[in-house]
Design an enzyme around this catalytic site. Structure first.
Site, PDB file in Angstrom:
ATOM      1  N   ASP A   1      -8.218  -4.405   2.472  1.00  0.00           N
ATOM      2  CA  ASP A   1      -7.001  -5.163   2.195  1.00  0.00           C
ATOM      3  C   ASP A   1      -7.054  -6.590   2.744  1.00  0.00           C
ATOM      4  O   ASP A   1      -6.221  -7.427   2.368  1.00  0.00           O
ATOM      5  CB  ASP A   1      -5.781  -4.460   2.824  1.00  0.00           C
ATOM      6  CG  ASP A   1      -5.535  -3.083   2.238  1.00  0.00           C
ATOM      7  OD1 ASP A   1      -5.612  -2.958   1.007  1.00  0.00           O
ATOM      8  OD2 ASP A   1      -5.285  -2.145   3.006  1.00  0.00           O
TER       9      ASP A   1
ATOM     10  N   ASP B   1      -3.618  -1.958   5.379  1.00  0.00           N
ATOM     11  CA  ASP B   1      -4.039  -1.472   6.691  1.00  0.00           C
ATOM     12  C   ASP B   1      -5.555  -1.433   6.842  1.00  0.00           C
ATOM     13  O   ASP B   1      -6.058  -1.341   7.955  1.00  0.00           O
ATOM     14  CB  ASP B   1      -3.470  -0.068   6.960  1.00  0.00           C
ATOM     15  CG  ASP B   1      -3.854   0.935   5.881  1.00  0.00           C
ATOM     16  OD1 ASP B   1      -4.595   0.561   4.944  1.00  0.00           O
ATOM     17  OD2 ASP B   1      -3.413   2.094   5.967  1.00  0.00           O
TER      18      ASP B   1
ATOM     19  N   ASP C   1       0.850  -1.184   0.000  1.00  0.00           N
ATOM     20  CA  ASP C   1       0.000   0.000   0.000  1.00  0.00           C
ATOM     21  C   ASP C   1       0.888   1.237   0.000  1.00  0.00           C
ATOM     22  O   ASP C   1       2.086   1.164   0.330  1.00  0.00           O
ATOM     23  CB  ASP C   1      -0.895  -0.020   1.242  1.00  0.00           C
ATOM     24  CG  ASP C   1      -2.006   1.016   1.171  1.00  0.00           C
ATOM     25  OD1 ASP C   1      -2.253   1.545   0.073  1.00  0.00           O
ATOM     26  OD2 ASP C   1      -2.610   1.292   2.220  1.00  0.00           O
TER      27      ASP C   1
END
Length: 929
Positions: free
Chosen positions: A674, A670, A348
């Site tokens: 995800d 996070d 990410d």
């Protein structure tokens, strides 16, 4: 309530709506059609009787519970391993033959590994259950025209829910009215900024992250108020879809688990075949079947590496401890090694490559451009003329703002036309409110502009909140004299999108505060230049009104004065670029997968070096991914390095596409969005600071500092773990193979066994603990991160290592038989000869241990004392051998006897000779690795 998934979402099939008609995506319908479809009233809400009926029809607003097996089924699954089958069979046979010590040791090994596997499976199931906490809240609804508060699980499709700042959204809602409503959807979509909402009808193909007329279960209202009708509850929400995806994902077996499974199967077949051959050969020679069965069991016990499961566990546990010191907390032991096998890291952007702290980097006023130093929400930093560096009087905080009146007003607009707060918690600065507003508040402080002081002297009397239609925020301030009376002028401060603010303005302010003609095109060119470098640009403006004038959009239009532009972004972490460079050097590809905009993602990717030397690589959006045929997706994913505006299902497809090409993929994340990809990846890595509990529970590793550099450090530790495991296997297998061959030779030759089963267990268990496990503490060898990752299909043992194992096994068999026969020929008793044979095995293992500390280098090159645990283990093992040789109690237990000094010298000679042969082999084969 079910609904159709359109392009950019998840593609589930249509279902019936409340009224029994086909239910399209609610974001694409006019509001009156949504209300009609749901059979509700967007003012009065549902009637109580209808609520009760729908609760029976649709059930509670909760996510489905995961259906895992019971405790006994979980325990049973831990025994599904060929090596465990052999260990259990050996334990049963030795127990039947009265060898209680042998049986107890074997069962203890099986029990330890069963408990470890059971605990890991139970912890993995917690990932789904963690989602339930996101939808447990209380909701304010309107029913029968009356406002009331109810548990979120009591909501039904068609309920009218009222929202306020700070509320957690209890279900998927289509908004029916709002005022300045903004929602933090980062956990669901990956969008780093709070999303401004409105009631506009959107195209059916609009992806979730861009559906401004919807709010979703589990997200957070950060500003404003609103009301919406429930269009989906429980498992039919976007959060429920993520829950479904997580439940459908089967965790991928780690490379180590796969290799050990194949290795165990091969070893099991070989052991059973050898035992069968030994039994049949003995019986064919006329030996008693019962005696041959005992000998065959002894061969199996000798060949089974009982210490291997314990060594794997301990080595991984030591890796866990080392990673924890480097801020990576491991939740599942085998993934420690998997990191060392990683060929691609999908990370990410926000908080991993970046600080996750929006920061103003540059400010433009009609008088010139300024650089803003410092990073994050801390007050450290200054505002300096562009290119000035840190020289001269401009270094003093507030110097630039004092010299440029337009800069002063721009900073004041950013700081006072603002609802955010920045507070200090311990050593860190935390934001309450919108990150963009926090960045402008911090920038004002760096320029010496005290927004709090201004607000105390000039209180806010009115405000126009930011909306997606307005695209700016305005505040009205009325100065007060010391006696409390008003002055003759009020001040209006504005900040917002550049184009919208320019529409309000007709003038611009120079450095002396003089207002002149607005050069709109010049301002836009500056804004475009900033935006081209990945910065988010907001404009600021000011105007004065007669005291008592009401604040309205009409009063502002065409009457304001531009004071400046503030350009900001979430800055890259200082260590991120070096970590990405180290990964590339180690042959590990790095890809960015984010829910943020493609321009921002590409800019950060370039800043940290993901795309610096890869001009042929591309950035793909979620919409573009959906347009790629399934058979072409793996190639497209392999080429691209940046993926932006992607949905949870698209993240799953990306990971699956990489794995289909043989990659061992690590995925960081996070948010709730995800979680499915974290479970699908070979290694799921969650952010410890900014990560949701769902992401942490779905992950294998949690980073306590949210830093990509920690991932690179963890990869290094993972490679070291695999190296040390390989060293242990290369060290232990010659002993097991040698023990089995010694017994096989004895059976085929019709000779007396040189070692007994009890003695074999002594050798295996004591050397594994005192010698072999010391390799787990072996420090990293030089060049660990300069070599490419191991090919996923590469076997646990290469041909070169297999030849070395066979060489050492041959030396052990030859040395054992030589000294056994020599001792008997010299008049020694059978117990003395067997004691000598036992000590040959241990002595050769001891000397061979130093060679295995590095598979390619000599022990002198890596440092003889660089692993002090090995020295300690050798001393403990030596003490144990003296005890089993000379202690009367040990003599009785293990059928041993004291031996002479001459015998010890012959044993040491065999060990030294074997060590020299291995050293020569290592020297000539070190380039074969």
């Amino acid at each position: 309530m079910e609904r159709t998934r359109q392009a950019g979402s998840t593609g589930r099939r249509p279902a019936a709506a409340a009224g029994g008609t086909a239910d399209p995506a609610h974001h694409g319908l006019p509001l009156h059609e949504v209300v009609l479809l749901l059979g509700t009233d967007h003012v009065q809400g549902l009637a109580s009787e209808e609520v009760a009926r729908r609760q029976v029809q649709f059930g509670a607003n909760v996510l489905p519970r995961s259906r895992g097996g019971g405790i006994f089924r979980k325990l049973a699954r831990q025994f599904n391993n060929p090596l465990v089958y052999v260990l259990l069979a050996a334990a049963a046979v030795t127990l039947f033959l009265g060898e209680y010590l042998d049986s107890g040791v074997i069962l203890a090994v099986v029990l330890v590994n069963t408990v470890i596997g059971f605990v890991q499976e139970v912890r993995a199931e917690a990932a789904l259950d963690a989602l339930h906490s996101l939808v447990r809240t209380r909701a304010v609804v309107v029913r029968d025209g009356q406002r009331q508060e109810v548990p979120s699980e009591d909501l039904v499709p068609g309920d009218l829910v009222l929202l306020d700042a700070g509320d957690k959204v209890p279900a998927d809602l289509r908004l029916v009215r709002l005022s300045g409503l903004r929602a933090d959807e980062s956990a669901l979509t990956g969008e780093s900024d709070a999303v401004a909402k409105d009631e506009v009808v959107l195209p059916l193909t609009t992806p979730v992250a861009d559906r401004r007329n919807m709010v979703y279960s589990g997200t957070l209202v950060t500003a404003g108020t609103g009301a919406g009708v429930v269009v989906a509850i429980g498992g039919e929400t976007e959060l429920g879809e993520i829950h479904r995806l997580m439940g459908a994902v089967q965790p991928v077996a780690t490379p180590l688990t796969q290799k050990l499974a194949r290795f165990s199967m091969t070893l099991t077949v070989a052991i059973l075949a050898l035992a069968a051959v030994a039994f049949l050969a003995g019986v064919a020679r006329g030996q008693e079947p019962a005696q041959m069965f005992t000998a065959a069991v002894a061969l199996a016990v000798g060949a089974i590496p009982e210490g291997l499961p314990a060594a794997v566990t301990v080595t991984l546990a030591i890796g866990v401890r080392r990673m924890a010191r480097r801020r990576a907390v491991v939740r599942r032991l085998p993934v420690v090694e998997t990191l060392g096998s990683t060929t691609v890291i999908c990370s990410d952007k926000t908080g991993t490559f970046t600080e996750n702290q929006m920061t103003v980097r540059a400010i433009w006023t009609p008088a010139g451009t300024y650089d803003v130093t410092g990073s994050g929400y801390g007050p450290e930093g200054r505002i300096l003329p562009a290119g000035a560096g840190v020289r001269g009087a401009a270094e003093e905080a507030g110097g630039a703002a004092a010299a440029d009146v337009a800069l002063h007003w721009s900073l004041l607009a950013g700081g006072a036309c603002n609802d955010a707060k920045v507070i200090r918690e311990g050593d860190a600065w935390q934001v309450q409110g919108d990150p963009t507003e926090a960045a402008m508040l911090v920038a004002a402080g760096k320029g010496g502009v005290d927004a709090a002081h201004f607000l105390a002297a000039t209180p806010r009397r009115g405000a126009l909140p930011f909306t997606s239609e307005r695209q700016y925020m305005a505040t009205l301030h009325s100065p007060r004299l010391p006696d409390g009376s008003a002055t003759g002028q009020d001040t209006v401060l504005v900040k917002g999108a550049v184009e919208r603010v320019l529409e309000l303005c007709s003038r611009q302010m120079d450095s002396h505060g003089v207002e002149g003609h607005l050069t709109t095109q010049a301002v836009l060119e500056v804004a475009h230049r900033f935006a081209g470098t990945g910065l988010r640009v907001l404009a600021t403006a000011v105007m004065h009104l007669p005291a008592g004038t009401d604040l309205s959009d009409a009063n502002l239009h065409g009457h304001m004065t531009v004071t400046g532009l503030q350009a900001m972004f979430d800055p890259p972490r200082e260590a991120a670029a070096a970590a990405v460079r180290a990964c590339h050097q180690a042959g590990v590809a790095v890809k960015m997968i984010t829910g943020d905009h493609v321009g921002t993602a590409a800019t950060i990717a370039g800043a940290v070096g993901i795309t610096a030397d890869r001009a042929d690589r591309t950035a793909l959006t979620g919409t573009e991914l959906d347009a790629i045929p399934a058979d072409q997706l793996p190639d497209a994913v392999e080429r691209a390095t940046v993926f932006a505006r992607v949905s949870p299902e698209q993240k799953l497809r990306l990971i699956g596409a990489l794995q289909s090409r043989g990659h061992v993929a690590a995925m960081t994340g996070d948010g709730v969005n995800d979680a499915p990809a974290l479970r699908q990846a070979n290694v799921g890595i969650a952010m410890g600071r900014s990560g949701t509990e769902v992401a942490k529970e779905a992950s294998d590793i949690v980073l306590t500092d949210d830093d990509f550099a920690t991932i690179e450090a963890a990869v290094e530790e993972g490679r070291n773990v695999f190296d040390n495991l390989t060293k242990f296997i290369v060290w232990t297998l010659p002993t097991n193979m040698g023990e089995g061959l010694v017994i096989l030779v004895a059976i085929l030759a019709g000779a007396t066994l040189p070692v007994l089963p009890t003695q074999i267990l002594w050798i295996n268990m004591t050397t594994a603990v005192c010698l072999g496990l010391m390799l787990a503490f072996e420090p990293k060898e030089p060049g660990l991160m300069s070599r490419p990752p191991r090919a996923p299909g590469r076997p646990l043992l290469t041909w070169t290592l297999t030849l070395r194992i066979l060489l050492v096994s041959t030396l052990l068999v030859a040395g054992t038989w030589w000294i056994f026969e020599l001792e008997l020929a010299g008049g020694a008793s059978l117990a003395e000869a067997r004691t000598a044979a036992v000590n040959v095995f241990v002595a050769v293992e001891l000397f061979y241990l130093f060679s295995c500390r590095s598979l390619t280098r000599s022990v002198w090159r890596i440092g003889f004392f660089s692993n002090r645990w090995v020295i300690l283990g050798v001393l403990v093992q030596a003490a144990g051998q003296l005890a089993i040789t000379y202690s009367p109690v040990m003599n009785g237990l293990f059928h041993t006897a004291p031996i002479s000094v001459d015998t010890w010298l012959r044993i040491l000679g065999i060990a030294v000779l074997a060590s020299l042969v291995v050293a020569v082999d290592k020297r000539f084969r070190r380039h074969a690795f």
